[in-house]
Motif scaffolding. Structure first.
Motif, PDB file in Angstrom:
ATOM      1  N   LEU A 101      11.914  -1.168   5.071  1.00 22.84           N
ATOM      2  CA  LEU A 101      12.537  -1.060   3.508  1.00 22.84           C
ATOM      3  C   LEU A 101      10.625  -0.769   3.365  1.00 22.84           C
ATOM      4  O   LEU A 101       9.438  -0.983   3.048  1.00 22.84           O
ATOM      5  N   TYR A 102      11.101   0.415   2.692  1.00 25.45           N
ATOM      6  CA  TYR A 102       9.767   1.108   1.981  1.00 25.45           C
ATOM      7  C   TYR A 102       9.357   0.789   0.273  1.00 25.45           C
ATOM      8  O   TYR A 102      10.960   0.749  -0.690  1.00 25.45           O
ATOM      9  N   ARG A 103       8.580   0.012   0.036  1.00 23.98           N
ATOM     10  CA  ARG A 103       8.830  -0.482  -1.703  1.00 23.98           C
ATOM     11  C   ARG A 103       7.088  -0.167  -2.296  1.00 23.98           C
ATOM     12  O   ARG A 103       6.238  -1.040  -2.739  1.00 23.98           O
ATOM     13  N   GLY A 104       6.425   1.186  -1.669  1.00 20.39           N
ATOM     14  CA  GLY A 104       5.972   2.442  -2.428  1.00 20.39           C
ATOM     15  C   GLY A 104       4.524   1.360  -0.980  1.00 20.39           C
ATOM     16  O   GLY A 104       3.285   2.068  -1.822  1.00 20.39           O
ATOM     17  N   SER A 108       2.822  -3.431   4.380  1.00 20.95           N
ATOM     18  CA  SER A 108       3.136  -4.714   3.851  1.00 20.95           C
ATOM     19  C   SER A 108       3.785  -5.693   5.219  1.00 20.95           C
ATOM     20  O   SER A 108       5.345  -4.679   5.455  1.00 20.95           O
ATOM     21  N   ASP A 111       7.726  -5.599   4.948  1.00 17.21           N
ATOM     22  CA  ASP A 111       8.449  -4.452   5.063  1.00 17.21           C
ATOM     23  C   ASP A 111       9.238  -3.905   6.379  1.00 17.21           C
ATOM     24  O   ASP A 111       9.496  -3.310   6.465  1.00 17.21           O
TER      25      ASP A 111
END
Length: 125
Positions: A101-104, A108, A111
């Motif tokens: 999951l890439y959230r910027g 993290s 992710d």
């Protein structure tokens, strides 16, 4: 499902080098970025670096920048962590994981998924 197995850890003197491997099996990870993390005794697990799915982009923690290099061979479903100029503070269990999951941000842990069991690196002074 993806299984990740890290290997290549060991005991090395300060200034030495090690190359860790992270072999993937099960579902392919060639389309995913992969990350390396480490956890020293009594400390939180921390981000080491990340490599894009193609291998064309890498990102490193400041503490390892210029000393560690991540690469990958998608044909072998394997990601590598080349560690040079090792310091005692690099002593830790090293883990690889799939960046699902890439959230910027690259660093993290939330992710990442499909964590391996880890491989121990010990650097003596």
């Amino acid at each position: 499902q993806v299984q990740l197995v890290e290997s290549g850890g060991g005991l090395v003197q300060a200034g030495g080098s090690l190359r860790l491997s992270c072999a993937a099996s099960g579902r392919t990870v060639s389309g995913y970025a992969m990350g390396w993390f480490r956890q020293a005794p009594g400390k939180e697990r921390e981000f080491v670096g990340r490599i894009s799915w193609s291998g064309g982009t890498t990102h490193y923690a400041e503490s390892v920048k210029g000393r560690f290099t991540i690469s990958r061979d998608n044909g072998k479903s394997t990601v590598y962590l080349q560690m040079n100029s090792l310091k005692p503070e690099d002593t830790a269990a090293y883990y690889c994981a799939v960046h699902v999951l890439y959230r910027g941000t690259d660093s993290s842990q939330q992710d990442y998924a499909y964590w391996g069991q880890g491989t121990q690196v010990t650097v003596s002074s």
